[in-house]
Write a protein that holds these residues in place. Structure first.
Motif, short mmCIF file in Angstrom:
data_model
loop_
_atom_site.label_atom_id
_atom_site.label_comp_id
_atom_site.label_asym_id
_atom_site.label_seq_id
_atom_site.Cartn_x
_atom_site.Cartn_y
_atom_site.Cartn_z
N HIS A 61 0.81 -0.98 -0.01
CA HIS A 61 0.14 0.25 -0.04
C HIS A 61 0.98 1.16 0.06
CE1 HIS A 61 -3.15 2.82 0.96
NE2 HIS A 61 -2.50 3.22 1.75
N THR A 62 0.70 2.11 -0.91
CA THR A 62 1.42 3.28 -0.81
C THR A 62 0.99 4.45 -0.07
OG1 THR A 62 2.21 3.02 -3.31
CG2 THR A 62 2.35 5.09 -2.44
N PRO A 69 -2.91 4.49 10.59
CA PRO A 69 -2.78 3.46 10.67
C PRO A 69 -4.31 3.04 11.04
CG PRO A 69 -0.96 4.07 11.79
CD PRO A 69 -1.42 5.27 11.22
N ASP A 70 -5.04 3.76 12.17
CA ASP A 70 -6.48 3.34 12.00
C ASP A 70 -7.44 3.33 11.05
OD1 ASP A 70 -5.99 6.09 12.48
OD2 ASP A 70 -7.78 6.31 13.84
N LEU A 71 -7.16 4.71 10.16
CA LEU A 71 -8.06 4.47 9.09
C LEU A 71 -7.75 3.71 7.92
CD1 LEU A 71 -7.90 8.31 8.65
CD2 LEU A 71 -9.73 7.33 9.82
N LEU A 72 -6.57 3.14 7.68
CA LEU A 72 -6.28 2.11 6.89
C LEU A 72 -6.91 0.76 7.42
CD1 LEU A 72 -2.26 2.82 6.11
CD2 LEU A 72 -4.34 3.16 4.67
N ALA A 73 -6.76 0.54 8.78
CA ALA A 73 -7.37 -0.74 9.46
C ALA A 73 -8.97 -0.54 9.07
CB ALA A 73 -6.88 -0.88 10.75
N GLN A 74 -9.59 0.53 9.24
CA GLN A 74 -11.01 0.58 8.96
C GLN A 74 -11.32 -0.04 7.63
OE1 GLN A 74 -13.74 1.05 10.99
NE2 GLN A 74 -15.03 0.78 9.28
N ARG A 85 -2.31 -4.90 13.41
CA ARG A 85 -2.00 -5.88 12.44
C ARG A 85 -1.13 -5.27 11.36
NH1 ARG A 85 -7.22 -8.51 10.06
NH2 ARG A 85 -5.80 -10.10 9.58
N ILE A 86 -1.36 -3.91 10.82
CA ILE A 86 -0.55 -3.50 9.93
C ILE A 86 0.65 -3.15 10.68
CG2 ILE A 86 -0.36 -1.23 8.56
CD1 ILE A 86 -3.45 -1.40 8.59
N ALA A 87 0.74 -2.61 11.74
CA ALA A 87 2.11 -2.24 12.47
C ALA A 87 2.69 -3.43 12.85
CB ALA A 87 1.79 -1.70 14.05
N ASP A 88 2.28 -4.80 12.81
CA ASP A 88 2.87 -5.93 13.21
C ASP A 88 3.46 -6.43 11.81
OD1 ASP A 88 2.32 -6.12 15.75
OD2 ASP A 88 0.93 -7.73 15.54
N ALA A 89 2.91 -6.00 10.57
CA ALA A 89 3.63 -6.48 9.43
C ALA A 89 4.76 -5.58 8.63
CB ALA A 89 2.34 -6.53 8.21
N ASN A 90 4.82 -4.48 9.45
CA ASN A 90 6.11 -3.54 9.07
C ASN A 90 6.96 -3.49 10.20
OD1 ASN A 90 4.75 -2.37 6.52
ND2 ASN A 90 3.26 -2.84 7.78
N PRO A 91 8.24 -3.49 9.84
CA PRO A 91 9.46 -3.29 10.97
C PRO A 91 9.53 -1.95 11.61
CG PRO A 91 10.29 -3.35 8.68
CD PRO A 91 8.78 -3.39 8.39
N VAL A 105 6.11 2.75 0.85
CA VAL A 105 5.05 1.71 0.59
C VAL A 105 5.15 0.91 1.83
CG1 VAL A 105 4.71 -0.40 -0.79
CG2 VAL A 105 5.49 1.41 -1.70
N ILE A 106 3.95 0.38 2.61
CA ILE A 106 4.05 -0.50 3.63
C ILE A 106 3.06 -1.85 3.29
CG2 ILE A 106 4.11 1.61 5.05
CD1 ILE A 106 1.01 1.40 5.57
N GLY A 107 3.23 -2.68 4.12
CA GLY A 107 2.69 -3.93 3.90
C GLY A 107 1.14 -3.93 4.63
#
Length: 121
Positions: A61-62, A69-74, A85-91, A105-107
Motif C-alpha cells: 500500500h502506498t 494506521p487506524d483509518l487504513l485498518a478501518q 495488524r498493520i504495525a506488526d506486518a512492518n518493521p 510503501v507499507i505492507g
C-alpha cells in the motif's frame, strides 16, 4: 463486512472467559503467574512474539497524505482497532511511522497472513 458469529461477542462480554477480546493483539498471548513472597499471585501477559516478516503474507500500500494506521485498518479490516495488524506486518517501533511519509510503501496483512480477527470490507 463479514458478520461475527453471535456467540463470539457474547463470550467477549463474559468476565473471566478470557482476558482479552478476540480482536485484541493479546488474545492469543500466554498468561503467566508470578507468586510474591507472601503467596499472592500476580497474573501478567507474557511477551507476544511476531512471526518473521518473510513468512507474513502482505499486499503493498502506498501511503497517501492523510493516511493513518487506524483509518487504513478501518478500510482494510472494517475495524480501526486492528491497526496493530498493520504495525506488526512492518518493521517499525512506532505505528505513527507507518504513515508519516506520503509515498512510502507499507505492507497490509492479507487474510492468509493473519487469519484471526480478519474482517474484510
Amino acid at each position: 463486512m463479514a458478520d461475527i458469529e453471535p456467540y463470539e461477542s457474547a463470550l467477549d462480554a463474559i468476565p473471566g472467559a478470557h482476558p482479552y477480546p478476540r480482536t485484541s493483539r493479546y488474545h492469543d498471548a500466554e498468561i503467566g503467574v508470578h507468586r510474591l513472597p507472601d503467596g499472592t499471585e500476580v497474573r501478567y501477559t507474557k511477551r507476544r512474539l511476531l512471526p518473521p516478516l518473510d513468512e507474513q503474507q502482505t499486499q503493498g500500500h502506498t501511503v497517501a497524505a492523510g493516511d493513518r494506521p487506524d483509518l487504513l485498518a478501518q478500510h482494510c479490516f472494517g475495524d480501526p482497532g486492528q491497526w496493530w495488524r498493520i504495525a506488526d506486518a512492518n518493521p517499525v517501533l512506532d505505528p505513527a511511522e507507518l504513515t508519516d511519509e506520503a509515498g512510502r510503501v507499507i505492507g497490509i496483512p492479507t487474510p492468509g497472513g493473519f487469519p484471526r480477527g480478519d474482517r474484510r470490507v
